[in-house]
Design a protein around this motif. Structure first.
Motif, PDB file in Angstrom:
ATOM      1  N   PRO A 166     -28.083 -17.496  41.660  1.00  0.00           N
ATOM      2  CA  PRO A 166     -29.316 -17.997  42.256  1.00  0.00           C
ATOM      3  C   PRO A 166     -29.719 -19.352  41.665  1.00  0.00           C
ATOM      4  N   ILE A 167     -30.317 -20.193  42.513  1.00  0.00           N
ATOM      5  CA  ILE A 167     -30.786 -21.496  42.059  1.00  0.00           C
ATOM      6  C   ILE A 167     -32.215 -21.704  42.539  1.00  0.00           C
ATOM      7  N   GLY A 168     -33.025 -22.388  41.745  1.00  0.00           N
ATOM      8  CA  GLY A 168     -34.398 -22.701  42.112  1.00  0.00           C
ATOM      9  C   GLY A 168     -34.804 -24.055  41.562  1.00  0.00           C
ATOM     10  N   HIS A 169     -35.537 -24.844  42.367  1.00  0.00           N
ATOM     11  CA  HIS A 169     -35.943 -26.196  41.961  1.00  0.00           C
ATOM     12  C   HIS A 169     -34.726 -27.013  41.510  1.00  0.00           C
TER      13      HIS A 169
ATOM     14  N   THR B  70     -27.523 -18.070  46.153  1.00  0.00           N
ATOM     15  CA  THR B  70     -28.802 -17.600  46.690  1.00  0.00           C
ATOM     16  C   THR B  70     -29.944 -18.528  46.273  1.00  0.00           C
ATOM     17  N   SER B  71     -30.971 -18.553  47.088  1.00  0.00           N
ATOM     18  CA  SER B  71     -32.067 -19.487  46.868  1.00  0.00           C
ATOM     19  C   SER B  71     -33.244 -18.849  46.144  1.00  0.00           C
ATOM     20  N   GLY B  72     -33.717 -19.562  45.119  1.00  0.00           N
ATOM     21  CA  GLY B  72     -34.984 -19.228  44.477  1.00  0.00           C
ATOM     22  C   GLY B  72     -36.090 -20.150  44.953  1.00  0.00           C
ATOM     23  N   ASN B  73     -35.794 -20.939  46.026  1.00  0.00           N
ATOM     24  CA  ASN B  73     -36.756 -21.803  46.712  1.00  0.00           C
ATOM     25  C   ASN B  73     -36.874 -23.179  46.054  1.00  0.00           C
ATOM     26  N   ARG B  74     -37.298 -24.138  46.883  1.00  0.00           N
ATOM     27  CA  ARG B  74     -37.597 -25.521  46.502  1.00  0.00           C
ATOM     28  C   ARG B  74     -36.370 -26.239  45.925  1.00  0.00           C
TER      29      ARG B  74
END
Length: 362
Positions: free
Chosen positions: A251-254, A274-278
């Protein structure tokens, strides 16, 4: 003074009760003493030479045999000494030179981590350079490595040229840059079969084998990972120039994935991410990625070349029209350099400072 008692016509003498020394010692031994916590040590490295440790490598004393504490000697001592140990480095470049890759005791080649070890860089900039003799770090099963504010470079290996994380091992990397590492197989910067957590990290200019290697920035072969406020850029590989996943969760975010290249498929990513958003991802072709509501895909991030922008490590600044500006959400208070994020943070490891001028009206 004795006392007489008549029992059935027989006189018995009661003598003073004396506490024997033996009974006293026995009672002393029965006192419950709390167990001592595991020992731990902090090693202050005072030499940039690449010399192995000498003597007893389990006594908590870092010594290369000449009265100095080198990085290699500190790693060996931390591996052998009980407890979670720390190694403090100065603002210098530590270049590995003891050849012969392949052993796992940190005596030659890469720095093998076999215990719980934290390595701290200095504010003025700390670089660990493998000088192409081997990868930089190898985290063995059951061990954990935390890297704070360092640059990892010059690694050359079949897999994980910067850092290889074995199954059952853990890597935590904060405020650091991994650049200029080259693998002939998977994982130019990082090969992860164990768990990896990266926050405020720049992974740039690394290469996995362009005809047989995946994940120029990072290759996930297993484990549970988390990349937050991280910039993955200008890496290359056969598949997944930035990130590649074959097993484990990624997962990755920002996070920024931009300006990576792949010979076959997935310039920015390959496999399941997978996305952690932004996040800002220049393209998702070749990648199993479902954007979250505030992700930006299909547009390059507008990165400036890797440079000294302040702070202990080099970073990619954002140009004035970057889509990574002010993506908002919850993120670290400071960026990789230690600059305040402000009210609405940017994606990636770098926070652009935007100055507003108010003109006086006569």
């Amino acid at each position: 003074r004795s006392m007489q008692h008549a029992v059935g016509g027989t006189h018995l003498r009661a003598r003073p009760i004396v506490l024997s020394v033996a009974l006293f010692l026995l009672l002393t031994l029965l006192v419950i003493v709390p167990a001592s916590p595991a020992r731990a040590a902090t090693f202050a490295v005072n030499s940039t030479s690449d010399v192995a440790g000498s003597g007893d490598l389990t006594d908590g004393s870092c010594d290369d045999g000449g009265g100095n504490c080198t990085l290699r000697a500190a790693v060996q001592e931390a591996n052998g000494f009980a407890g979670a140990d720390e190694i403090d480095l100065s603002a210098d470049t530590y270049t590995l030179s003891l050849g012969a890759a392949g052993e796992d005791a940190a005596a030659t080649g890469d720095l093998d981590i076999a215990s719980d070890v934290t390595i701290n860089g200095a504010p003025g900039g700390t670089t660990i350079d493998a000088n192409s003799i081997d990868r930089v770090f190898h985290v063995l099963s059951g061990a954990s490595l935390t890297l704070n504010n360092v640059t990892i470079t010059g690694g050359a290996a079949a897999t994980g040229a910067g850092i290889r994380v074995n199954a059952g091992a853990t890597l935590t990397i904060n405020g650091s840059t991994v650049t200029g590492n080259s693998a002939t197989g998977h994982g130019g910067a990082i090969y992860a079969a164990g768990d990896v957590t990266a926050d405020l990290v720049t992974i740039s200019g690394n290469s996995a084998g362009t005809t047989a290697g995946d994940g120029g920035g990072m290759y996930s072969a297993g484990g549970t990972h988390a990349l937050t406020s991280t910039t993955v850029a200008f890496n290359d590989a056969d598949n997944g120039g930035g990130l590649a996943q074959s097993a484990g969760t990624l997962p990755i975010g920002h996070t920024i994935l931009s300006n990576n290249t792949a010979t076959t498929s997935g310039n920015q990513c390959f496999g399941a991410v997978t996305s952690g958003n932004r996040n800002v991802i220049a393209a998702t072709a070749g990648c199993d990625f479902t954007p979250a509501a505030n992700d930006t895909t299909g547009t390059a991030a507008g990165l400036v070349a890797l440079a000294d922008n302040g702070g202990p490590t080099e970073t990619h600044a954002l140009n004035g029209t970057s889509v990574a500006l002010d993506v908002g959400g919850t993120c670290s208070e400071n960026d990789q350099r230690g600059i305040d994020r402000g009210a609405s943070c940017d994606a990636g490891a770098f926070e652009a400072i935007q100055v507003q001028f108010n003109a006086a009206i006569a």
